[in-house]
Design an enzyme around this catalytic site. Sequence first.
Site, PDB file in Angstrom:
ATOM      1  NE  ARG A  79     100.888 -21.916  25.757  1.00  0.00           N
ATOM      2  CZ  ARG A  79     100.791 -23.112  26.346  1.00  0.00           C
ATOM      3  NH1 ARG A  79     100.651 -24.183  25.614  1.00  0.00           N
ATOM      4  NH2 ARG A  79     100.839 -23.233  27.647  1.00  0.00           N
ATOM      5  CG  ASN A 121      94.204 -35.261  22.870  1.00  0.00           C
ATOM      6  OD1 ASN A 121      95.313 -35.731  23.134  1.00  0.00           O
ATOM      7  ND2 ASN A 121      93.419 -34.727  23.789  1.00  0.00           N
ATOM      8  CG  HIS A 123      90.694 -35.903  27.576  1.00  0.00           C
ATOM      9  ND1 HIS A 123      91.651 -35.101  28.157  1.00  0.00           N
ATOM     10  CD2 HIS A 123      89.624 -35.877  28.399  1.00  0.00           C
ATOM     11  CE1 HIS A 123      91.171 -34.596  29.282  1.00  0.00           C
ATOM     12  NE2 HIS A 123      89.940 -35.053  29.457  1.00  0.00           N
ATOM     13  CB  SER A 150      87.017 -39.094  24.615  1.00  0.00           C
ATOM     14  OG  SER A 150      86.044 -39.196  25.625  1.00  0.00           O
ATOM     15  CG  ASP A 159      91.136 -31.950  26.741  1.00  0.00           C
ATOM     16  OD1 ASP A 159      91.934 -32.398  25.909  1.00  0.00           O
ATOM     17  OD2 ASP A 159      91.434 -31.735  27.930  1.00  0.00           O
TER      18      ASP A 159
HETATM   19  C1  GRF Z   1      96.773 -41.570  28.985  1.00  0.00           C
HETATM   20  O1  GRF Z   1      95.938 -41.862  30.043  1.00  0.00           O
HETATM   21  C2  GRF Z   1      96.098 -40.582  28.102  1.00  0.00           C
HETATM   22  O2  GRF Z   1      94.724 -40.689  28.099  1.00  0.00           O
HETATM   23  C3  GRF Z   1      96.508 -39.288  28.722  1.00  0.00           C
HETATM   24  O3  GRF Z   1      97.802 -39.479  29.196  1.00  0.00           O
HETATM   25  C4  GRF Z   1      98.021 -40.826  29.445  1.00  0.00           C
HETATM   26  C5  GRF Z   1      99.225 -41.208  28.689  1.00  0.00           C
HETATM   27  O4  GRF Z   1      99.652 -42.480  28.928  1.00  0.00           O
HETATM   28  N1  GRF Z   1      96.344 -38.206  27.811  1.00  0.00           N
HETATM   29  P1  GRF Z   1     100.878 -43.066  28.108  1.00  0.00           P
HETATM   30  O5  GRF Z   1     101.984 -42.053  28.088  1.00  0.00           O
HETATM   31  O6  GRF Z   1     100.400 -43.413  26.731  1.00  0.00           O
HETATM   32  O7  GRF Z   1     101.282 -44.295  28.880  1.00  0.00           O
END
Ligand code: GRF
Length: 232
Positions: A79, A121, A123, A150, A159
């Site tokens: 990683r 980010n 989320h 969020s 997160d």
């Molecule tokens: C979104 O719901 C975001 O909140 C989550 O992954 C999804 C990504 O959607 N982290 P996209 O790839 O932008 O369509």
Amino acid sequence: MAVVTAELNTRPVSVLRITVLISGNGSNLQALIDARDNGRFPVEIVHVISNRPTAAGLDRAARAGIPTTILDHTRFSERSEFDQSLAALISVHAPDLVVLAGFMRILGPELLKDCRCPIINLHPSLLPRHRGTDTCRRAIEAGDSEHGSSMHFVTPELDGGPVISQVRVPVKAGDDAHRLMARLAPREHELVVATLELFCAGRVKCVDGAVIVDGQQLVNPLLLNDHGTFTR
Ligand code: GRF
């Protein structure tokens, strides 16, 4: 337009240069591309990086004329090696801000330390509820009456970084995860764009783990209302 880098946390930049990290569909990336094209705010998406070679968001970026790079995490045995390569890739375009929009990898502490700009980010939950994955299903199973998304500053805690902004949607009787996500997705797109608008205006910074907006520390995350503006 002239490009002014850095000093994001102290004053507006004339153009905010962002790198967007994705793993899949890229609908939130598309919302940013559309906002850029509509002139909603002065943002330049300087680079899109995907850890998945088949991410549809790569095509969205290419169509919008944005440089893309695939950094396939399955090709790294450690990683930390992936993180080092990612940090190097990010630095090539020297963004003012890195936006994780559907990027499904955990970033290690070394990368966070090496990155010269803030990372935020998106989320899909009302943090601190439902960190991690599969949040719509978990919200329904928990009997939540509301769900949402969020935007937060990224820290080594998954997160768990300081939350900047949120949008809420109701959980309705008969919802399954798919239906709930379909209700949330368009609101989430608005959240990403409205939050980036704040960054473009130089109105947000993170100081000692606290989110400062317009010089005042947030007690609660900014809430995106039905008119697409934030309520404090
Ligand atoms: C979104 O719901 C975001 O909140 C989550 O992954 C999804 C990504 O959607 N982290 P996209 O790839 O932008 O369509």
